[in-house]
Design an enzyme around this catalytic site. Structure first.
Site, PDB file in Angstrom:
ATOM      1  N   ASP A  99       0.795  -1.233   0.000  1.00 55.91           N
ATOM      2  CA  ASP A  99       0.000   0.000   0.000  1.00 55.91           C
ATOM      3  C   ASP A  99       0.820   1.272   0.000  1.00 55.91           C
ATOM      4  OD1 ASP A  99       1.094   0.058   2.501  1.00 55.91           O
ATOM      5  OD2 ASP A  99      -0.789  -0.201   3.595  1.00 55.91           O
ATOM      6  N   GLU A 121       0.061  -8.987  -1.341  1.00 51.96           N
ATOM      7  CA  GLU A 121      -0.627  -8.451  -0.153  1.00 51.96           C
ATOM      8  C   GLU A 121      -1.829  -7.602  -0.586  1.00 51.96           C
ATOM      9  OE1 GLU A 121       0.560  -5.456   3.022  1.00 51.96           O
ATOM     10  OE2 GLU A 121       1.519  -7.229   3.843  1.00 51.96           O
ATOM     11  N   GLU A 135      -2.321   5.176   2.535  1.00 54.92           N
ATOM     12  CA  GLU A 135      -2.197   3.751   2.207  1.00 54.92           C
ATOM     13  C   GLU A 135      -3.512   3.090   1.779  1.00 54.92           C
ATOM     14  OE1 GLU A 135      -0.798   5.172   4.848  1.00 54.92           O
ATOM     15  OE2 GLU A 135       1.335   4.871   4.600  1.00 54.92           O
ATOM     16  N   HIS A 211       5.340   5.577  13.372  1.00 56.71           N
ATOM     17  CA  HIS A 211       5.865   6.373  12.257  1.00 56.71           C
ATOM     18  C   HIS A 211       4.798   6.883  11.293  1.00 56.71           C
ATOM     19  CE1 HIS A 211       5.108   3.525   8.983  1.00 56.71           C
ATOM     20  NE2 HIS A 211       5.285   2.594   9.880  1.00 56.71           N
ATOM     21  N   ARG A 213       2.112   8.458   8.825  1.00 56.85           N
ATOM     22  CA  ARG A 213       1.858   9.857   8.430  1.00 56.85           C
ATOM     23  C   ARG A 213       0.693  10.481   9.186  1.00 56.85           C
ATOM     24  NH1 ARG A 213       4.759   9.442   3.882  1.00 56.85           N
ATOM     25  NH2 ARG A 213       5.415  11.394   2.916  1.00 56.85           N
ATOM     26  N   HIS A 244      12.128   5.378  13.539  1.00 60.62           N
ATOM     27  CA  HIS A 244      12.107   5.576  12.085  1.00 60.62           C
ATOM     28  C   HIS A 244      13.005   6.775  11.746  1.00 60.62           C
ATOM     29  CE1 HIS A 244      10.404   6.548   8.137  1.00 60.62           C
ATOM     30  NE2 HIS A 244       9.724   5.421   8.152  1.00 60.62           N
TER      31      HIS A 244
HETATM   32  C1  UD1 Z   1       6.474   4.974   3.960  1.00 64.14           C
HETATM   33  C2  UD1 Z   1       5.118   4.540   3.417  1.00 64.14           C
HETATM   34  C3  UD1 Z   1       4.314   3.845   4.524  1.00 64.14           C
HETATM   35  C4  UD1 Z   1       5.107   2.733   5.187  1.00 64.14           C
HETATM   36  C5  UD1 Z   1       6.458   3.267   5.627  1.00 64.14           C
HETATM   37  C6  UD1 Z   1       7.301   2.134   6.161  1.00 64.14           C
HETATM   38  C7  UD1 Z   1       4.022   5.957   1.721  1.00 64.14           C
HETATM   39  C8  UD1 Z   1       3.213   7.157   1.471  1.00 64.14           C
HETATM   40  N1  UD1 Z   1       4.363   5.721   2.994  1.00 64.14           N
HETATM   41  O1  UD1 Z   1       6.206   5.955   4.953  1.00 64.14           O
HETATM   42  O2  UD1 Z   1       3.138   3.299   3.953  1.00 64.14           O
HETATM   43  O3  UD1 Z   1       4.397   2.282   6.312  1.00 64.14           O
HETATM   44  O4  UD1 Z   1       7.136   3.847   4.508  1.00 64.14           O
HETATM   45  O5  UD1 Z   1       8.360   2.596   6.928  1.00 64.14           O
HETATM   46  O6  UD1 Z   1       4.369   5.265   0.805  1.00 64.14           O
HETATM   47  N2  UD1 Z   1      13.912   8.503   5.652  1.00 64.14           N
HETATM   48  C9  UD1 Z   1      15.290   8.446   5.639  1.00 64.14           C
HETATM   49  N3  UD1 Z   1      15.897   7.262   5.304  1.00 64.14           N
HETATM   50  C10 UD1 Z   1      15.206   6.130   5.030  1.00 64.14           C
HETATM   51  C11 UD1 Z   1      13.793   6.187   5.065  1.00 64.14           C
HETATM   52  C12 UD1 Z   1      13.174   7.384   5.360  1.00 64.14           C
HETATM   53  O7  UD1 Z   1      15.960   9.431   5.894  1.00 64.14           O
HETATM   54  O8  UD1 Z   1      15.804   5.084   4.753  1.00 64.14           O
HETATM   55  C13 UD1 Z   1      13.259   9.803   5.981  1.00 64.14           C
HETATM   56  C14 UD1 Z   1      13.363  10.816   4.828  1.00 64.14           C
HETATM   57  O9  UD1 Z   1      13.539  12.078   5.391  1.00 64.14           O
HETATM   58  C15 UD1 Z   1      11.969  10.732   4.173  1.00 64.14           C
HETATM   59  C16 UD1 Z   1      11.113  10.461   5.392  1.00 64.14           C
HETATM   60  O10 UD1 Z   1      11.871   9.590   6.204  1.00 64.14           O
HETATM   61  O11 UD1 Z   1      11.648  11.908   3.493  1.00 64.14           O
HETATM   62  C17 UD1 Z   1       9.740   9.881   5.110  1.00 64.14           C
HETATM   63  O12 UD1 Z   1       9.824   8.743   4.272  1.00 64.14           O
HETATM   64  P1  UD1 Z   1       8.519   8.308   3.405  1.00 64.14           P
HETATM   65  O13 UD1 Z   1       8.841   7.083   2.631  1.00 64.14           O
HETATM   66  O14 UD1 Z   1       8.004   9.472   2.660  1.00 64.14           O
HETATM   67  O15 UD1 Z   1       7.431   8.042   4.524  1.00 64.14           O
HETATM   68  P2  UD1 Z   1       7.311   6.859   5.583  1.00 64.14           P
HETATM   69  O16 UD1 Z   1       6.688   7.434   6.794  1.00 64.14           O
HETATM   70  O17 UD1 Z   1       8.604   6.155   5.691  1.00 64.14           O
HETATM   71  N1  UDP Z   2      11.499  -3.274  11.267  1.00 62.25           N
HETATM   72  C1  UDP Z   2      12.883  -3.442  11.263  1.00 62.25           C
HETATM   73  N2  UDP Z   2      13.640  -2.574  12.003  1.00 62.25           N
HETATM   74  C2  UDP Z   2      13.116  -1.566  12.722  1.00 62.25           C
HETATM   75  C3  UDP Z   2      11.694  -1.393  12.693  1.00 62.25           C
HETATM   76  C4  UDP Z   2      10.928  -2.259  11.936  1.00 62.25           C
HETATM   77  O1  UDP Z   2      13.397  -4.359  10.633  1.00 62.25           O
HETATM   78  O2  UDP Z   2      13.859  -0.824  13.367  1.00 62.25           O
HETATM   79  C5  UDP Z   2      10.670  -4.204  10.461  1.00 62.25           C
HETATM   80  C6  UDP Z   2       9.518  -4.865  11.171  1.00 62.25           C
HETATM   81  O3  UDP Z   2       9.902  -6.072  11.795  1.00 62.25           O
HETATM   82  C7  UDP Z   2       8.536  -5.106  10.041  1.00 62.25           C
HETATM   83  C8  UDP Z   2       8.760  -3.921   9.134  1.00 62.25           C
HETATM   84  O4  UDP Z   2      10.060  -3.423   9.449  1.00 62.25           O
HETATM   85  O5  UDP Z   2       8.875  -6.260   9.303  1.00 62.25           O
HETATM   86  C9  UDP Z   2       7.709  -2.876   9.386  1.00 62.25           C
HETATM   87  O6  UDP Z   2       8.098  -1.698   8.781  1.00 62.25           O
HETATM   88  P1  UDP Z   2       7.426  -0.307   9.117  1.00 62.25           P
HETATM   89  O7  UDP Z   2       6.904  -0.325  10.504  1.00 62.25           O
HETATM   90  O8  UDP Z   2       8.433   0.723   8.743  1.00 62.25           O
HETATM   91  O9  UDP Z   2       6.249  -0.226   8.052  1.00 62.25           O
HETATM   92  P2  UDP Z   2       4.736  -0.749   8.005  1.00 62.25           P
HETATM   93  O10 UDP Z   2       4.716  -2.194   8.309  1.00 62.25           O
HETATM   94  O11 UDP Z   2       3.977   0.073   9.000  1.00 62.25           O
HETATM   95  O12 UDP Z   2       4.307  -0.420   6.629  1.00 62.25           O
END
Ligand code: UD1
Ligand code: UDP
Length: 382
Positions: A99, A121, A135, A211, A213, A244
């Site tokens: 999603d 999924e 999502e 984490h 949004r 995160h």
């Molecule tokens: C995204 C997904 C969410 C998922 C989550 C898993 C969308 C809209 N959101 O949200 O569905 O649950 O990933 O974690 O697709 N950042 C870093 N390094 C990284 C990752 C993130 O610095 O490796 C920081 C960056 O500043 C980035 C911010 O996190 O701009 C947000 O990342 P983003 O992918 O936009 O949103 P998530 O909350 O991670």
């Molecule tokens: N996870 C990880 N390290 C972390 C936090 C989460 O490996 O520090 C794993 C967790 O076990 C799960 C996945 O990341 O498999 C979940 O990711 P996240 O919570 O970022 O996204 P969501 O599932 O909410 O989309």
């Protein structure tokens, strides 16, 4: 070579990578399949961490991540970035997961390029357009674009049926359970120094992640305030929060929880560490989707820090409870689990509604069947 089915998997965030990893390994094993991996790079460090663990090499990486990215920038960057890759590679089918904005934009790019889409999924729903945001709509719109639907559970298939998606739906189980069966072990030694130093017998360790949004801002503040109250009221409890990398998450967490002796704020941990941490902790508090699937399989009670869930199966089974985002409610529900042994035990039953560890094999079988190269797989649970 020429009569192999070209399957291109596209993903970009940590959870997609964890859940696609076992499937990629399975695709690589199949002699009728050529597996191609394309990363969008929606995440950077958190994505690479997973790829290193599972030893997955990418053929392409759009590397789109930027600080402060919005759902619009992610969507447009993926859409335009995928165009030439799809033109060059001409896959027979593209797989997307779940999603995220990567999933939706990837599926849309495939549709525009005339490439078939398989949705891993598929069929999870809250039917609340704004929660989880974005999502819920990403997943619904991906269903509209997909040709093959891999639903983890029967309830997910029923959601699709209700929306008149009845062709090419397979109940496969969730690939996260495939991943979990390779990562958890009894005598596991943590790679992370902070975790390696923890004596899990000296306190009740609660694993915390948040984490989403829609929780950024006030809801996340309320969640952190609840944790702060719980930490101050329960000296025998310690919280571990692998934060995160989103600065909006980290700033709030540090502001409210930094400086508390029994709250460990740490960096994102490697997935093997995470699964074993979950296996050793007392309970889980989270707004994550993936943790809601993993913790029940490990017999750990979960409080969901959201107002709804698209994963009701473990709620029905009794392992997961929806705690919402109000401070008082979270404190009350967590204290019940911390202090009431009977309540804890009744929620700590290991249940596995999300899979049996063979989801990836069923998905590969279904792809081959779709292209006329194999038998139809039996649904998970049949
Ligand atoms: C995204 C997904 C969410 C998922 C989550 C898993 C969308 C809209 N959101 O949200 O569905 O649950 O990933 O974690 O697709 N950042 C870093 N390094 C990284 C990752 C993130 O610095 O490796 C920081 C960056 O500043 C980035 C911010 O996190 O701009 C947000 O990342 P983003 O992918 O936009 O949103 P998530 O909350 O991670
Ligand atoms: N996870 C990880 N390290 C972390 C936090 C989460 O490996 O520090 C794993 C967790 O076990 C799960 C996945 O990341 O498999 C979940 O990711 P996240 O919570 O970022 O996204 P969501 O599932 O909410 O989309």
């Amino acid at each position: 070579m020429t009569n192999k089915i070209k399957v291109m998997s596209v993903f970009g965030t940590r959870p997609e990578a964890i859940k696609m990893a076992p499937l990629i390994k399975e695709l690589e094993k199949r002699e009728n399949i050529e597996s191609i991996v394309c990363l969008t790079g929606q995440h950077r460090e958190m994505l690479m961490q997973v790829l290193n663990t599972f030893n997955i090499e990418a053929d392409f990486n759009l590397d789109i991540m930027r600080p402060g990215q919005t759902v619009t920038t992610i969507t447009t960057d993926v859409l335009s970035g995928m165009e030439n890759i799809l033109k060059d590679v001409k896959p027979d089918i593209m797989l997307v997961h779940g999603d995220t904005s990567t999933s939706f934009a990837g599926a849309l790019a495939a549709f525009y390029a005339g490439v078939r889409v398989g949705h891993v999924e598929a069929g999870l729903r809250t039917y609340d357009k704004l929660s989880p945001f974005p999502e819920e709509m990403n997943r619904q719109m991906t269903s509209r674009l997909a040709d093959l639907h891999f639903a983890p559970t029967k309830a997910n298939r029923e959601n699709l049926k209700r929306e008149n998606v009845s062709d090419n739906v397979y109940v496969t189980g969730n690939t996260v359970i495939d991943a979990l069966s390779t990562t958890v072990s009894k005598n596991y030694r943590f790679a992370d120094k902070v975790l390696d130093a923890v004596d899990f017998n000296n306190a009740k360790y609660i694993l915390l992640t948040a984490h989403r949004r829609e929780n950024l801002g006030q809801p996340l503040r309320q969640i952190c305030q609840a944790v702060s109250i719980l930490a101050k009221d329960n000296a025998d409890v310690k919280f571990i929060y692998p934060m995160h990398l989103n600065p909006l998450v980290r700033n709030t967490a540090r502001e409210i929880l930094g400086g508390l002796d029994n709250v460990i704020l740490t960096e994102p941990v490697d997935v093997c560490d995470m699964h074993n941490l979950m296996n050793r902790c007392y309970m889980v508090m989270t707004d994550s989707g993936g943790l809601q699937e993993e913790a029940p399989a490990l017999g750990k009670p979960v409080l969901v820090l959201r107002t709804e869930t698209e994963r009701p199966e473990a709620v029905t089974a009794g392992t997961v409870k929806i705690a919402g985002v109000e401070t008082d409610t979270i404190v009350g529900m967590a204290n019940t689990l911390i202090r009431d042994t009977a309540a804890y035990s009744s929620q700590a039953e290991a249940v596995n509604p999300y899979g049996d560890g063979h989801a990836s094999a069923r998905i590969c079988d279904a792809i081959l069947y779709y292209f006329g190269l194999g038998d139809k797989p039996k649904d998970f649970g049949e």
